[in-house]
Design a protein around this motif. Sequence first.
Motif, PDB file in Angstrom:
ATOM      1  N   LEU A  49      24.162  39.054  38.196  1.00 26.72           N
ATOM      2  CA  LEU A  49      23.411  39.055  39.408  1.00 26.72           C
ATOM      3  C   LEU A  49      23.451  39.746  40.573  1.00 26.72           C
ATOM      4  N   LEU A  50      25.078  40.410  40.716  1.00 28.05           N
ATOM      5  CA  LEU A  50      25.197  41.298  41.906  1.00 28.05           C
ATOM      6  C   LEU A  50      24.350  42.599  41.390  1.00 28.05           C
ATOM      7  N   ALA A  51      24.698  43.013  40.109  1.00 24.77           N
ATOM      8  CA  ALA A  51      23.663  44.260  40.057  1.00 24.77           C
ATOM      9  C   ALA A  51      22.322  44.206  40.209  1.00 24.77           C
ATOM     10  N   ALA A  52      21.652  43.104  39.739  1.00 24.85           N
ATOM     11  CA  ALA A  52      20.261  43.125  39.983  1.00 24.85           C
ATOM     12  C   ALA A  52      20.052  42.795  41.658  1.00 24.85           C
ATOM     13  N   CYS A  53      20.852  42.207  42.370  1.00 24.39           N
ATOM     14  CA  CYS A  53      20.715  42.025  43.600  1.00 24.39           C
ATOM     15  C   CYS A  53      20.623  43.485  44.399  1.00 24.39           C
ATOM     16  N   ARG A  54      21.737  44.427  43.921  1.00 24.33           N
ATOM     17  CA  ARG A  54      21.936  45.585  44.370  1.00 24.33           C
ATOM     18  C   ARG A  54      20.789  46.594  44.039  1.00 24.33           C
ATOM     19  N   GLU A  55      20.078  46.481  42.807  1.00 33.21           N
ATOM     20  CA  GLU A  55      18.955  47.265  42.432  1.00 33.21           C
ATOM     21  C   GLU A  55      17.996  46.812  43.390  1.00 33.21           C
ATOM     22  N   GLU A  56      17.595  45.580  43.564  1.00 33.55           N
ATOM     23  CA  GLU A  56      16.401  45.152  44.502  1.00 33.55           C
ATOM     24  C   GLU A  56      16.609  45.575  45.596  1.00 33.55           C
ATOM     25  N   PHE A  57      17.838  45.451  46.177  1.00 34.78           N
ATOM     26  CA  PHE A  57      18.145  46.048  47.702  1.00 34.78           C
ATOM     27  C   PHE A  57      17.723  47.235  47.811  1.00 34.78           C
ATOM     28  N   HIS A  58      18.095  48.206  46.875  1.00 31.85           N
ATOM     29  CA  HIS A  58      17.944  49.652  46.983  1.00 31.85           C
ATOM     30  C   HIS A  58      16.348  50.077  46.681  1.00 31.85           C
ATOM     31  N   ARG A  59      15.775  49.174  46.021  1.00 35.46           N
ATOM     32  CA  ARG A  59      14.311  49.116  45.821  1.00 35.46           C
ATOM     33  C   ARG A  59      13.559  48.938  47.212  1.00 35.46           C
ATOM     34  N   ARG A  60      13.987  48.106  47.871  1.00 42.29           N
ATOM     35  CA  ARG A  60      13.428  47.579  48.907  1.00 42.29           C
ATOM     36  C   ARG A  60      13.805  48.793  50.044  1.00 42.29           C
ATOM     37  N   LEU A  61      14.926  49.039  49.812  1.00 45.61           N
ATOM     38  CA  LEU A  61      15.452  50.438  50.894  1.00 45.61           C
ATOM     39  C   LEU A  61      14.451  51.449  50.557  1.00 45.61           C
ATOM     40  N   LYS A  62      14.207  51.910  49.376  1.00 47.89           N
ATOM     41  CA  LYS A  62      13.189  53.083  49.304  1.00 47.89           C
ATOM     42  C   LYS A  62      11.951  52.794  49.876  1.00 47.89           C
TER      43      LYS A  62
END
Length: 96
Positions: A49-62
């Motif tokens: 879940l933490l890895a998925a949250c990190r990926e989603e956060f970075h996707r939104r940041l991009k």
Amino acid sequence: MAKEMSELLARGPQVQATKAAAGAKKYELSKWKYAELRDAINTSCDIELLAACREEFHRRLKVYHAWKSKNKKRNTDTEQRAPKCVTDYGTHTHCR
């Protein structure tokens, strides 16, 4: 026996890659609010879940950075937060 071990070792990275891909798609976080992502990152012990949250956060940041650069004003003078007299004279005690 050595051949069997080499096959297991060769298959290991493939299995791990498959698990990682499945784990990334396991959580649908695109509908989550930013606060929910933040809370999950701060309180969860689930590594996937933490890895998925990190990926989603970075996707939104991009996406945000792409939007910001696309909509950036051409005139940079209006984007400054400090008054022009501060940058002209190098002091911020008073503007004349």
